[in-house]
Design a protein around this motif. Structure first.
Motif, short mmCIF file in Angstrom:
data_model
loop_
_atom_site.label_atom_id
_atom_site.label_comp_id
_atom_site.label_asym_id
_atom_site.label_seq_id
_atom_site.Cartn_x
_atom_site.Cartn_y
_atom_site.Cartn_z
N GLY A 1 71.25 64.13 52.55
CA GLY A 1 71.48 63.58 53.89
C GLY A 1 70.28 63.81 54.78
O GLY A 1 69.31 64.47 54.40
N VAL A 2 70.35 63.29 56.00
CA VAL A 2 69.28 63.48 56.97
C VAL A 2 69.38 64.90 57.52
O VAL A 2 70.40 65.26 58.11
CB VAL A 2 69.40 62.47 58.13
CG1 VAL A 2 68.35 62.75 59.19
CG2 VAL A 2 69.28 61.05 57.61
N ASP B 1 71.44 68.26 55.61
CA ASP B 1 71.19 68.03 54.18
C ASP B 1 71.56 69.28 53.40
O ASP B 1 71.26 70.40 53.84
CB ASP B 1 69.72 67.69 53.95
CG ASP B 1 69.42 67.49 52.48
OD1 ASP B 1 69.70 66.38 51.98
OD2 ASP B 1 68.92 68.42 51.83
N GLY C 1 74.47 64.47 57.53
CA GLY C 1 73.50 64.20 58.57
C GLY C 1 73.66 65.11 59.77
O GLY C 1 74.53 65.98 59.82
N THR D 1 73.95 58.20 54.69
CA THR D 1 73.39 57.29 53.70
C THR D 1 74.48 56.33 53.23
O THR D 1 75.69 56.59 53.38
CB THR D 1 72.85 58.05 52.48
OG1 THR D 1 73.93 58.69 51.79
CG2 THR D 1 71.82 59.10 52.90
N LEU D 2 74.06 55.22 52.65
CA LEU D 2 75.02 54.26 52.10
C LEU D 2 75.85 54.90 51.00
O LEU D 2 77.05 54.64 50.88
CB LEU D 2 74.28 53.03 51.57
CG LEU D 2 73.56 52.17 52.61
CD1 LEU D 2 72.78 51.05 51.92
CD2 LEU D 2 74.55 51.59 53.60
N ARG D 3 75.22 55.75 50.19
CA ARG D 3 75.96 56.43 49.11
C ARG D 3 77.03 57.33 49.69
O ARG D 3 78.16 57.36 49.20
CB ARG D 3 75.00 57.23 48.23
CG ARG D 3 75.69 57.92 47.06
CD ARG D 3 74.71 58.73 46.22
NE ARG D 3 73.69 57.87 45.65
CZ ARG D 3 72.69 58.32 44.89
NH1 ARG D 3 72.59 59.62 44.63
NH2 ARG D 3 71.80 57.49 44.41
#
Length: 249
Positions: free
Chosen positions: A109-110, A83, A9, A17-19
């Protein structure tokens, strides 16, 4: 074992992310760029994990760390800012891992440009104004651009431009864009998007170079140029139109 190339991110730890969080928490080895990944992101690593700052490592040294982890049977969380799909240098690492027979995967990712748009409270595609976004960069102090992708050529499209690595060469960047967008075209710079010290600059293209230089902005910034930044004068989309036939699936 697997090397997980993780999009960490734009900076804020809660934009993982949760992952990504799950893999970081479980990985025995975490390789990260200390200049781009904040300590808050690393706080989710296992207390016993080996943390390797890659900021001062060249490609050979990074690959040596990844292969060494593979030989000892350890998964690796390889953190990249934003990302991995753009300007991440993941492809060259993955190519070497393939040659070494080391398995790998990518966790998205963001991206920084999305965080910058969010900071501006801005949609980058507006009906009737701009429907194309070009993600590109300046060639200053970086790998040369391929033929046909020079900034002046891209600017000729008139699309909304999202520029990485541009503030180091902002005078030349502005000079390349002015003939195509004009001095009054809206522009914005977002420095360290999503970090606590995030900074936002809004101006016109004609004043962009002056604003960047006057504020001493030298790195970690996204530059956006395009008419969509005006924030008004756009059409309403067909998606929510009362005239749209909603009987079709």
């Amino acid at each position: 074992m697997t090397v997980h190339f993780i999009g960490a991110g734009p900076g804020a730890a809660d934009l993982l992310t949760l992952r990504a969080q799950r893999i970081i928490a479980a990985a025995p080895v975490v390789v990260y760029a200390g200049s781009l990944v904040p300590p808050e992101v690393l706080a989710g690593a296992s207390p016993g994990a080996r943390l390797v700052d890659s900021a001062n490592l060249d490609l050979d040294a990074i690959i040596a760390e990844l292969v060494s982890a593979h030989l000892t049977g350890h998964d690796v969380a390889r953190l990249h800012s934003g990302d991995p799909s753009i300007f991440s240098a993941v492809a060259e690492q993955a190519r070497r891992l393939d040659d070494a027979g080391v398995p790998w995967q990518i966790v998205p990712g963001v991206p920084a440009f999305a965080a910058a748009a969010a900071a501006l409270r801005q949609e980058l595609t507006l009906p009737g104004v701009g429907q194309t976004v070009v993600l590109t960069r300046s060639a200053a102090r970086a790998t040369p651009m391929p033929p046909g992708e020079e900034l002046a050529s891209v600017a000729a499209t008139g699309a909304t431009l999202v520029l990485h690595l541009a503030v180091q060469n902002i005078e030349q960047v502005a000079a390349n864009l002015l003939p195509h967008y004009g001095r009054d075209c809206p522009a914005a710079v977002v420095v360290r998007a999503s970090w606590p010290d995030e900074e936002i600059v809004r101006c016109h293209l004609g004043d962009l170079a002056h604003q960047v230089q006057a504020r001493g902005i030298r790195r970690a910034a996204i530059v956006i140029v395009g008419r969509v930044l005006a924030g008004s004068g756009f059409d309403e989309s067909h998606l929510y139109s009362a005239d749209r036939d909603r009987s079709m699936p």
